[in-house]
Design an enzyme around this catalytic site. Sequence first.
Site, PDB file in Angstrom:
ATOM      1  N   THR A 184      64.157  43.175  36.190  1.00 45.26           N
ATOM      2  CA  THR A 184      63.720  43.694  37.483  1.00 45.26           C
ATOM      3  C   THR A 184      64.560  43.126  38.616  1.00 45.26           C
ATOM      4  O   THR A 184      64.887  43.832  39.583  1.00 45.26           O
ATOM      5  CB  THR A 184      62.234  43.356  37.716  1.00 45.26           C
ATOM      6  OG1 THR A 184      61.462  43.892  36.639  1.00 45.26           O
ATOM      7  CG2 THR A 184      61.719  43.953  39.024  1.00 45.26           C
ATOM      8  N   GLU A 185      64.940  41.863  38.496  1.00 45.61           N
ATOM      9  CA  GLU A 185      65.715  41.221  39.551  1.00 45.61           C
ATOM     10  C   GLU A 185      67.157  41.715  39.607  1.00 45.61           C
ATOM     11  O   GLU A 185      67.675  42.030  40.674  1.00 45.61           O
ATOM     12  CB  GLU A 185      65.706  39.698  39.344  1.00 45.61           C
ATOM     13  CG  GLU A 185      64.379  39.033  39.653  1.00 45.61           C
ATOM     14  CD  GLU A 185      64.089  38.958  41.150  1.00 45.61           C
ATOM     15  OE1 GLU A 185      64.998  39.242  41.952  1.00 45.61           O
ATOM     16  OE2 GLU A 185      62.956  38.627  41.500  1.00 45.61           O
ATOM     17  N   SER A 186      67.838  41.736  38.451  1.00 44.22           N
ATOM     18  CA  SER A 186      69.287  41.990  38.475  1.00 44.22           C
ATOM     19  C   SER A 186      69.766  42.952  37.404  1.00 44.22           C
ATOM     20  O   SER A 186      70.959  43.243  37.343  1.00 44.22           O
ATOM     21  CB  SER A 186      70.033  40.668  38.284  1.00 44.22           C
ATOM     22  OG  SER A 186      69.866  40.201  36.939  1.00 44.22           O
TER      23      SER A 186
END
Length: 305
Positions: A184-186
């Site tokens: 989700t972050e990267s």
Amino acid sequence: MKRVTRLRKVFSVLLLGACLAGNARVACANPQELVDASVLVAQALAYEHGEGVPRDPERAAELYCDAVRLGSSEAMYSLGWMYANGRGVARDDAYAATLFDMAVFSGHAEAAKARRLVGDYSGSVPECLKARAVERSFAARDTWDTQKYLASLPDHKKRMVELITTLAPRFSIEPRLALAIATTESNFDATATSPKNAMGVMQLIPETASRFNVKDSFDPVQNIKGGLAYLRWLLAYYQGNVALAVAGYNAGEGAVDRYRGVPPYKETQNYVKRILAFFPRTEHPFDAHVVSASPFLQTFKAVSR
């Protein structure tokens, strides 16, 4: 010899059931399965003894059973004791004997002594280990096919997944939750930078990187360790509440404390929903020694008494 043959039949049932859950999950007994099994055993121990989570022997028995299906001798031994003592499950010496024999067969050092205390081996198998029960349990617990997902990734992202699944248990984090954060972050991009100057696989802002001793946020190992350390801290701070912990990861624990829950930011609310879609559990074991609980949780508990 007959006992060995029967035990092999038991293992065949377990393998069949696990294969029903995802075709390739157990057929090759890969290192990922060993990581998953160790995480399940750690969670089961926490629930069995009430360490960092409310004591829940029934949940512990379920987790041990999942780990038995992945071939964990420690889970066989521990679940055998639960049946031998009627803790979290109905007492059944025949089931205990089967599990202890399986643990002996798998090389557990203490299982032979326990085996002598519960009577003769009969081949009785707990319901949770039978093929149909396995199929239902995996279908209900996990609809995300990790192996299929991994196979769909390019090689450089597979390396990030392997790093995360290896490092997460060292921080007492279930790999699937860590993977949910990273994707989700990267999307597993070790070179990613956000407009807010969050960097690397786990998207650490400079303050968080410094807080958890990350010298180079673009070094994947340092970055992942820093993100896992922060996630471990958040889980302890919010006493295993996954939604609050991941909201804190996105918006900072200050915002979560200020709003006494998931902040009303659209980005954070969508972030929490996406994480919970990958990791559909509301609680995660935590280490209460890492940090004291959030003040708003302490106040809430005091008022509710």
